[in-house]
Design an enzyme around this catalytic site. Structure first.
Site, PDB file in Angstrom:
ATOM      1  N   ALA A  36       0.597  -1.664  -0.022  1.00  0.00           N
ATOM      2  CA  ALA A  36      -0.498  -0.361  -0.180  1.00  0.00           C
ATOM      3  C   ALA A  36       0.502   1.431  -0.079  1.00  0.00           C
ATOM      4  O   ALA A  36       1.771   1.065   1.274  1.00  0.00           O
ATOM      5  CB  ALA A  36      -0.690  -0.163   1.336  1.00  0.00           C
ATOM      6  N   GLN A  78      -1.011  -0.601  -5.710  1.00  0.00           N
ATOM      7  CA  GLN A  78      -2.488   0.019  -4.530  1.00  0.00           C
ATOM      8  C   GLN A  78      -1.614   1.244  -4.315  1.00  0.00           C
ATOM      9  O   GLN A  78      -0.743   1.200  -3.253  1.00  0.00           O
ATOM     10  CB  GLN A  78      -2.162  -0.941  -3.227  1.00  0.00           C
ATOM     11  CG  GLN A  78      -3.216  -1.099  -2.458  1.00  0.00           C
ATOM     12  CD  GLN A  78      -3.637  -1.831  -1.758  1.00  0.00           C
ATOM     13  OE1 GLN A  78      -2.739  -2.111  -0.576  1.00  0.00           O
ATOM     14  NE2 GLN A  78      -3.833  -3.848  -1.911  1.00  0.00           N
ATOM     15  N   HIS A 155      -7.179   1.232  -2.871  1.00  0.00           N
ATOM     16  CA  HIS A 155      -7.047   0.899  -1.727  1.00  0.00           C
ATOM     17  C   HIS A 155      -8.223   0.814  -0.757  1.00  0.00           C
ATOM     18  O   HIS A 155      -8.190   1.812  -0.325  1.00  0.00           O
ATOM     19  CB  HIS A 155      -6.101   0.550  -0.799  1.00  0.00           C
ATOM     20  CG  HIS A 155      -6.105  -0.435   0.515  1.00  0.00           C
ATOM     21  ND1 HIS A 155      -6.945  -1.271   1.080  1.00  0.00           N
ATOM     22  CD2 HIS A 155      -5.146  -0.368   1.289  1.00  0.00           C
ATOM     23  CE1 HIS A 155      -6.629  -1.794   1.363  1.00  0.00           C
ATOM     24  NE2 HIS A 155      -5.189  -1.931   2.182  1.00  0.00           N
ATOM     25  N   GLY A 156      -9.481   0.116  -1.084  1.00  0.00           N
ATOM     26  CA  GLY A 156     -10.651   0.748  -0.441  1.00  0.00           C
ATOM     27  C   GLY A 156     -11.599   0.049   0.963  1.00  0.00           C
ATOM     28  O   GLY A 156     -12.767  -0.605   1.132  1.00  0.00           O
ATOM     29  N   ASN A 158     -10.116  -2.705   4.485  1.00  0.00           N
ATOM     30  CA  ASN A 158      -8.791  -3.261   5.671  1.00  0.00           C
ATOM     31  C   ASN A 158      -9.076  -1.762   6.550  1.00  0.00           C
ATOM     32  O   ASN A 158      -8.269  -1.739   7.194  1.00  0.00           O
ATOM     33  CB  ASN A 158      -8.068  -3.015   5.243  1.00  0.00           C
ATOM     34  CG  ASN A 158      -7.112  -4.572   4.778  1.00  0.00           C
ATOM     35  OD1 ASN A 158      -8.138  -4.643   3.956  1.00  0.00           O
ATOM     36  ND2 ASN A 158      -6.277  -4.958   4.564  1.00  0.00           N
ATOM     37  N   TYR A 160      -9.349   1.841   6.115  1.00  0.00           N
ATOM     38  CA  TYR A 160      -8.414   2.985   5.751  1.00  0.00           C
ATOM     39  C   TYR A 160     -10.056   3.640   5.145  1.00  0.00           C
ATOM     40  O   TYR A 160     -11.374   2.894   5.583  1.00  0.00           O
ATOM     41  CB  TYR A 160      -7.331   2.789   5.039  1.00  0.00           C
ATOM     42  CG  TYR A 160      -6.778   1.823   5.814  1.00  0.00           C
ATOM     43  CD1 TYR A 160      -5.839   2.268   6.793  1.00  0.00           C
ATOM     44  CD2 TYR A 160      -5.972   0.248   4.908  1.00  0.00           C
ATOM     45  CE1 TYR A 160      -4.702   0.896   8.023  1.00  0.00           C
ATOM     46  CE2 TYR A 160      -5.102  -0.386   5.459  1.00  0.00           C
ATOM     47  CZ  TYR A 160      -4.656  -0.073   6.821  1.00  0.00           C
ATOM     48  OH  TYR A 160      -3.848  -0.941   7.697  1.00  0.00           O
ATOM     49  N   ARG A 207     -10.013  -3.086  -4.467  1.00  0.00           N
ATOM     50  CA  ARG A 207     -10.010  -3.555  -3.004  1.00  0.00           C
ATOM     51  C   ARG A 207     -10.697  -3.607  -2.345  1.00  0.00           C
ATOM     52  O   ARG A 207     -10.725  -2.371  -1.702  1.00  0.00           O
ATOM     53  CB  ARG A 207      -8.600  -3.987  -2.587  1.00  0.00           C
ATOM     54  CG  ARG A 207      -8.270  -5.226  -1.555  1.00  0.00           C
ATOM     55  CD  ARG A 207      -7.360  -5.914  -1.299  1.00  0.00           C
ATOM     56  NE  ARG A 207      -6.009  -6.273  -0.243  1.00  0.00           N
ATOM     57  CZ  ARG A 207      -6.104  -7.027   0.157  1.00  0.00           C
ATOM     58  NH1 ARG A 207      -5.940  -6.003   1.558  1.00  0.00           N
ATOM     59  NH2 ARG A 207      -5.697  -8.173   0.674  1.00  0.00           N
ATOM     60  N   GLY A 279      -5.626 -15.745   3.404  1.00  0.00           N
ATOM     61  CA  GLY A 279      -5.344 -16.837   3.901  1.00  0.00           C
ATOM     62  C   GLY A 279      -5.537 -18.500   2.993  1.00  0.00           C
ATOM     63  O   GLY A 279      -5.876 -19.267   3.664  1.00  0.00           O
ATOM     64  N   GLY A 300       0.061 -12.707  -0.605  1.00  0.00           N
ATOM     65  CA  GLY A 300       1.173 -11.834   0.111  1.00  0.00           C
ATOM     66  C   GLY A 300       2.012 -13.123   1.463  1.00  0.00           C
ATOM     67  O   GLY A 300       3.370 -12.949   1.037  1.00  0.00           O
TER      68      GLY A 300
END
Length: 354
Positions: A36, A78, A155-156, A158, A160, A207, A279, A300
């Site tokens: 990010a 990102q 990055h939309g 988590n 933020y 995202r 995961g 990741g």
């Protein structure tokens, strides 16, 4: 995976060239999405994170994109603004962080000097501030293309800034950016529209994390919210949509909270490439693609520790174990020294350990 750009001015440090080069060589022509990367001075909330809003930062990314593309990978940046998950110490003139509302997130933040602290109370963005934030995403996308990237991922997710508008827990606004699902999604859609207009929709992904609570956010009707959002994003002709699975909370695994929480709801209505993250191991990834749960699986932690991950999974070979303690450190250990399948670390990395 997020790493720390230790250079002054939030410019990527030199070891990032080697890191991304290794994974470009190992991905066999696949898609790499960066850590990010912050869109503006007010977007920071972690120590030493790279940005894409100054000339020096743009120049700092150029040798990285050049190396990645030399090895045939597709490279997206990102682009990111943390919103309220920050602290005054990160802000210009120590002003309050920015968010959808002036409500403080629960949890801890690490200050620029590395010491822990609590999140501080943010300032709610007014209409002028919202327009400014949209323009920052637009300009960041242009800067990324100028730095040599093939595209950008908004990055939309988590918890933020964009997620602080999408989810009702942090967004109790009463204007056109809060209340109904349509209003809460407006900010995300206006950013997507501005970025697509600037660089072309074929260069844009987004995202989303419908079920995530990271950053003290939540939605009691996540399927309704994100079905609407997916339907609206379909109209832009994006390169892809990228969903975080419900079994992930931030950077850790968790139990799925409700049996209806499943990204299949969005897969069924999305018209373009669909990416799933969260995961995944080899068996789960194969099953997800073969069952049409997703088109692509995003990795990741395993990819951080295995630069030749596609080959290892194709040949069903053992993986290097990732060292979580080194995920967010600034050094080269746990970043450039994971061995390839032949047991060796590339000679090009040796100079970073001399």
């Amino acid at each position: 995976m997020m790493r720390r750009a230790a250079n002054p001015g939030h410019v990527p440090q030199g070891n990032a060239v080697e890191y991304y080069s290794q994974r470009a060589r190992g991905c066999e022509g696949g898609l790499i999405i960066t850590e990010a990367t912050v869109v503006s001075e007010t977007g920071h909330g972690y120590p030493c994170v790279p940005g894409i809003y100054t000339k020096e930062q743009i120049e700092g990314w150029k040798p990285i994109t050049k190396e990645v593309k030399k090895h045939g990978a597709t490279f997206f940046m990102q682009i990111w603004h943390v919103g309220r998950t920050s602290h005054n110490e990160f802000m210009p003139n120590k002003a309050p962080p920015l968010s959808s509302m002036a409500t403080t997130a629960t949890g801890d933040v690490y200050l620029p000097d590395g010491t822990p602290s609590k999140f501080t109370k943010p300032q709610a963005l007014d209409k002028a501030g919202i327009n400014n934030a949209i323009n920052e995403y637009r300009q960041a996308a242009r800067n990324a293309i100028d730095a040599g990237f093939d595209g950008v991922e908004i990055h939309g997710a988590n918890g933020y800034l964009i997620d602080q508008f999408i989810k009702p827990k942090p967004n109790q606004r009463t204007d056109e950016y809060g209340g109904s699902i349509e209003n809460r999604c407006r900010f995300a859609l206006e950013i997507a529209a501005a970025v697509c207009k600037e660089v072309g929709a074929e260069r844009v992904g987004i995202r989303l994390s419908p079920y995530g609570q990271f950053g003290d956010v939540d939605d009691d009707k996540p399927n309704e919210t994100n079905i609407y959002l997916t339907e609206q994003l379909n109209k832009f002709g994006l390169a892809y949509i990228h969903f975080v699975e419900p079994r992930i909370a931030g950077n850790t695994d968790c139990d799925v909270r409700h049996e209806s929480y499943n990204t299949e709801h969005f897969r069924k209505i999305w018209n373009s490439t669909f990416i799933s993250a969260g995961g995944y191991n080899r068996e789960r990834a194969i099953e997800a693609v073969q069952s049409n749960h997703t088109d692509l699986v995003c990795l990741g932690r395993h990819y951080l520790a295995n630069p030749d991950l596609p080959r290892r999974w194709r040949e069903n070979k053992p993986l290097n174990k990732y060292n979580r303690d080194l995920f967010y450190t600034q050094g080269n250990e746990g970043y450039l020294d994971y061995p390839w399948l032949n047991g060796h670390v590339p000679e090009s990395a040796a100079r970073f350990f001399a």
